[in-house]
Write a protein that holds these residues in place. Structure first.
Motif, short mmCIF file in Angstrom:
data_model
loop_
_atom_site.label_atom_id
_atom_site.label_comp_id
_atom_site.label_asym_id
_atom_site.label_seq_id
_atom_site.Cartn_x
_atom_site.Cartn_y
_atom_site.Cartn_z
N LEU A 35 -28.68 -41.19 61.97
CA LEU A 35 -28.41 -40.55 60.63
C LEU A 35 -27.96 -38.96 60.96
N ARG A 36 -28.33 -38.31 62.24
CA ARG A 36 -27.80 -37.34 62.35
C ARG A 36 -26.52 -37.12 62.30
N LEU A 37 -25.77 -38.37 63.30
CA LEU A 37 -24.18 -38.42 63.38
C LEU A 37 -23.59 -38.64 61.86
N GLU A 38 -24.45 -39.36 60.89
CA GLU A 38 -23.76 -39.75 59.75
C GLU A 38 -23.71 -38.60 58.73
N VAL A 39 -24.62 -37.62 58.67
CA VAL A 39 -24.76 -36.39 58.10
C VAL A 39 -23.77 -35.43 58.39
N ALA A 40 -23.66 -35.53 59.88
CA ALA A 40 -22.55 -34.45 60.33
C ALA A 40 -21.17 -34.86 60.04
N ARG A 41 -21.00 -36.25 60.01
CA ARG A 41 -19.62 -36.81 59.57
C ARG A 41 -19.64 -36.25 57.78
N ARG A 42 -20.58 -36.68 57.29
CA ARG A 42 -20.31 -36.51 55.68
C ARG A 42 -20.09 -34.85 55.47
N LEU A 43 -20.83 -33.92 56.27
CA LEU A 43 -20.67 -32.55 55.88
C LEU A 43 -19.87 -31.95 56.96
N ASP A 44 -19.21 -32.60 57.85
CA ASP A 44 -18.19 -32.13 58.60
C ASP A 44 -18.67 -30.79 59.30
N LEU A 45 -19.84 -31.16 59.81
CA LEU A 45 -20.64 -30.30 60.80
C LEU A 45 -20.06 -29.84 62.29
N ALA A 46 -19.31 -30.67 62.80
CA ALA A 46 -18.89 -30.85 64.17
C ALA A 46 -17.73 -29.68 64.34
N MET A 92 -33.31 -38.58 73.80
CA MET A 92 -33.74 -39.38 72.90
C MET A 92 -34.62 -38.76 71.76
N GLY A 93 -35.40 -37.89 72.42
CA GLY A 93 -36.49 -37.18 71.54
C GLY A 93 -35.82 -36.17 70.70
N ARG A 94 -34.88 -35.52 71.19
CA ARG A 94 -34.25 -34.36 70.33
C ARG A 94 -32.70 -34.94 69.48
N TYR A 95 -32.28 -35.90 70.18
CA TYR A 95 -31.03 -36.21 69.34
C TYR A 95 -31.10 -37.88 69.13
N GLY A 96 -31.82 -38.46 69.36
CA GLY A 96 -31.80 -39.68 69.33
C GLY A 96 -30.77 -40.54 69.80
N SER A 97 -30.24 -40.45 70.90
CA SER A 97 -29.17 -40.90 71.62
C SER A 97 -29.19 -40.50 72.83
N ASP A 98 -28.74 -41.41 73.60
CA ASP A 98 -28.35 -40.87 75.17
C ASP A 98 -27.08 -40.36 75.50
N LYS A 99 -26.09 -40.17 74.37
CA LYS A 99 -24.98 -39.25 74.47
C LYS A 99 -25.06 -38.44 73.31
N PRO A 100 -25.69 -37.47 73.41
CA PRO A 100 -26.15 -36.44 72.16
C PRO A 100 -24.63 -35.72 71.98
N ASP A 101 -24.26 -35.49 70.73
CA ASP A 101 -23.28 -34.62 70.27
C ASP A 101 -23.65 -33.45 70.13
N LEU A 102 -23.51 -32.33 70.99
CA LEU A 102 -24.20 -30.89 71.03
C LEU A 102 -23.15 -30.19 69.98
N ARG A 103 -22.03 -30.51 69.47
CA ARG A 103 -21.43 -29.63 68.78
C ARG A 103 -21.61 -29.13 67.47
N PHE A 104 -23.30 -29.70 67.11
CA PHE A 104 -24.03 -29.12 65.80
C PHE A 104 -25.28 -29.36 66.14
N GLY A 105 -26.33 -28.73 65.11
CA GLY A 105 -27.53 -28.78 65.65
C GLY A 105 -28.15 -30.21 65.02
N VAL A 106 -28.97 -29.73 63.89
CA VAL A 106 -29.68 -31.04 63.12
C VAL A 106 -30.33 -31.88 64.26
N GLU A 107 -31.12 -31.27 64.92
CA GLU A 107 -32.09 -31.93 65.80
C GLU A 107 -33.25 -32.51 65.43
#
Ligand code: ASP
Length: 590
Positions: free
Chosen positions: A414-425, A287-302
């Motif tokens: 927001l982390r997921l949304e930004v990754a989606r927009r920038l295709d970070l994963a 929760m602290g590092r990814y704001g989620s209990d199912k963190p997507d670790l394919r990209f940073g943006v912690e």
């Protein structure tokens, strides 16, 4: 596929023929993929489950078969016999496994005709999904769908083989049962023999598998169907399949270790290496590092905590939030300078839609920071944010100030949304991990009471048992989720196995003795007859296969899935029933 004998005397499967068969006879059966008339010859691509082979008919050698072949259309079912020969120079098809050979047809029988299919039975299909679902038997003939069914079977067989080897018994549990407590709505089935009473379809075999442990089975598993009457999302089905397991005399590490080895075996069976053991992260850390209990670790943006460096900020929103005990947290968006004003407005709205009060942004351009709040922040603050987030020129900082859990959650989205927009994963990455140490309870605002984070049978962690009354929301559970690329793949817990503790949890959940007795009396009773310590887990089979297959939709790995509205477009379920049926069930529609 092995050559089993059948009454059609097939000697080979279409996709198996190769150079080594040249000169021999082949008897085949299958569907017409394509028929071509070419230079006086007729070519038929014949397909069965193993693949496609080209058959050819020369009118000069076989006038009768030639006449029959003329009438043949795609998807006709044929039975053919002939001689395998090398394809003539220049006609070899390297794109086809059997592309070096062809079968010269001697006899050809049409076993059945076919109407023109509503879409072509090809790899890629441009038909609407509703048409594919309506004609699912045709859709499943397509190579990628067949491959998904084969992959699914491999996963199931590898699971069974692995678990059987580990001493697990496969045991079926009822489908007509009583409501189970996974927290979703039940599907109900009226009882004709006991009017006014209903079975519930199981949301999971949870209670039965625990009772099986009391019954001394020690290790149980089942490829179990679960039914949850929820609003459907893209990756959800009203009925779905779980690899459901339970073990006696185990602690958390035993369960995690066993599942890791099972995943390793499944990976080997399907040729996708799954590196085990898997990393573990506590719920609090996730929760602290990814704001989620199912963190997507394919990209940073912690998520980074900026509370320290903004504690004395001249910006009121930050100062007030921090003074009230909240946090200011932020993420670094690499290259986020490219976001337009409109993008940033959209992100702000997005943050608000996820429960945030607002969103502060700072673009760190080469010429210096640009931000609507720059004038409220000191130079030191601006550069502290920059260094805490690890920002380089051209990056964007997104900041949220709120109660800590809210700030985490909003930034997690927001982390997921930004990754989606920038295709970070990284699309090919496979990042699996365990999340452990979940909270035991969460607060249900609607009901105004505690609710279980997993389910009511979850064992509190040892040091939480003494705090159940005083500070239930601070209690943690011996509960763990398996997460892959940001989706929950499985969930399990060590269970409570003593009656008193189980009752205590029920009462904390607002269930009085009478209700506990009616709903779960049989479990509480069973706990009085020597229940062993036990625990288990369930993994979503559909999701696992979907991810292994690299499919975008869970429907593509289920033979007969339902639509978003819960319909089976092939059979037409759910459907109206006759008045007589309703009368028999003593049901009157309102
Ligand atoms: N019954 C749980 C579920 O379906 C899994 C478990 O605790 O074993 O999510």
């Amino acid at each position: 596929m092995t050559n089993q004998m059948d009454s059609f005397d097939r000697t080979h499967r279409c996709g198996e023929l190769s150079r080594t068969d040249v000169g021999g006879r082949a008897v085949l059966a299958g569907w017409v993929q394509k028929r071509r008339d070419h230079g006086g010859l007729i070519f038929i691509d014949l397909r069965d489950r193993s693949g496609v082979v080209q058959a050819v008919i020369d009118p000069n050698e076989n006038a009768e078969a030639f006449r029959t072949a003329h009438a043949v259309r795609p998807e006709y079912v044929l039975h053919v016999a002939g001689v395998v020969r090398e394809r003539p120079e220049g006609t070899v098809n390297p794109g086809l496994a059997t592309g070096e050979v062809e079968v010269v047809i001697e006899t050809l029988d049409v076993l059945n005709t076919a109407k023109t299919p509503p879409f072509e039975i090809e790899r890629d299909v441009d038909a609407d999904e509703s048409i594919r679902l309506r004609y699912r038997y045709l859709d499943l003939r397509r190579e990628p769908m067949l491959a998904n069914m084969i992959l699914r079977d491999k996963v199931v067989q590898a699971t069974r083989a692995y678990l059987a080897g580990q001493g697990f018994l496969e045991i079926e549990t009822p489908v007509l049962t009583k409501s189970t407590p996974e927290g979703a709505r039940d599907f109900l089935t009226p009882s004709r023999l006991q009017p006014g009473r209903f079975y519930a379809l199981p949301q999971s075999p949870q209670l039965f598998k625990q009772v099986l442990m009391v019954a001394g089975m020690e290790r149980y598993y089942q490829i179990a169907r679960c039914f949850r009457d929820e609003d459907l999302r893209a990756d959800r089905q009203p009925e779905y399949t779980q690899i459901d397991m339970e073990m006696s005399f185990v602690k958390q590490d035993d369960i995690l270790g066993l599942v890791e080895r099972m995943l390793g075996a499944i990976g080997t069976a399907v040729g996708s290496e799954i590196a085990v053991p898997l990393p573990r992260m506590t719920h609090a850390e996730a929760m602290g590092r990814y704001g989620s209990d199912k963190p997507d670790l394919r990209f940073g943006v912690e998520l980074v905590d900026l509370t320290q460096c903004l504690g004395n900020s001249g910006f009121r929103v930050f100062a007030d939030t921090i003074a009230a005990g909240g946090s200011v947290k932020g993420i670094r968006v690499p290259g986020g300078e490219s976001f337009s004003r409109k993008d940033l407005d959209e992100l702000t709205e997005f943050a608000q839609s996820k429960g945030g009060k607002g969103l502060a942004w700072i673009v760190y351009a080469a010429a210096g920071p640009k931000s609507p709040i720059a004038k409220f922040l000191s130079e030191e603050e601006l550069s502290a944010v920059k260094s805490e987030l690890g920002i380089a020129d051209g990056d964007l900082a997104l900041l949220v100030a709120d109660k800590t859990p809210v700030a985490n959650e909003v930034l997690g989205h927001l982390r997921l949304e930004v990754a989606r927009r920038l295709d970070l994963a990284d699309k090919d990455a496979f990042r699996m991990l365990w999340i452990t140490d979940f909270p035991l309870f969460m607060w249900d605002d609607e009901e105004g009471r505690l609710d279980s984070e997993h389910h009511p049978f979850t064992m509190p962690s040892e040091d939480s048992i003494a705090r159940l009354d005083d500070d239930p929301l601070a209690c943690t559970a011996v509960a763990f989720d398996l997460v892959l690329n940001g989706t929950e793949l499985g969930s399990g817990t060590v269970r409570i196995h003593r009656r008193e503790l189980q009752r205590k949890i029920f009462s904390l959940l607002g269930m009085d003795d009478e209700e506990a007795e009616t709903k779960f009396g049989f479990l509480l009773d069973a706990f009085e007859y020597g229940a062993p310590p036990h625990g288990g887990i369930a993994l979503g089979l559909d999701r696992l296969v979907m991810l292994l297959a690299g499919c975008a939709s869970i429907r593509d790995v289920i033979a007969f899935p339902k639509t978003q509205a819960g319909s089976d477009l092939m059979t037409g379920a759910p459907d109206a029933v006759s008045e007589a049926q309703l009368r028999e069930l003593q049901i009157k529609l309102r």
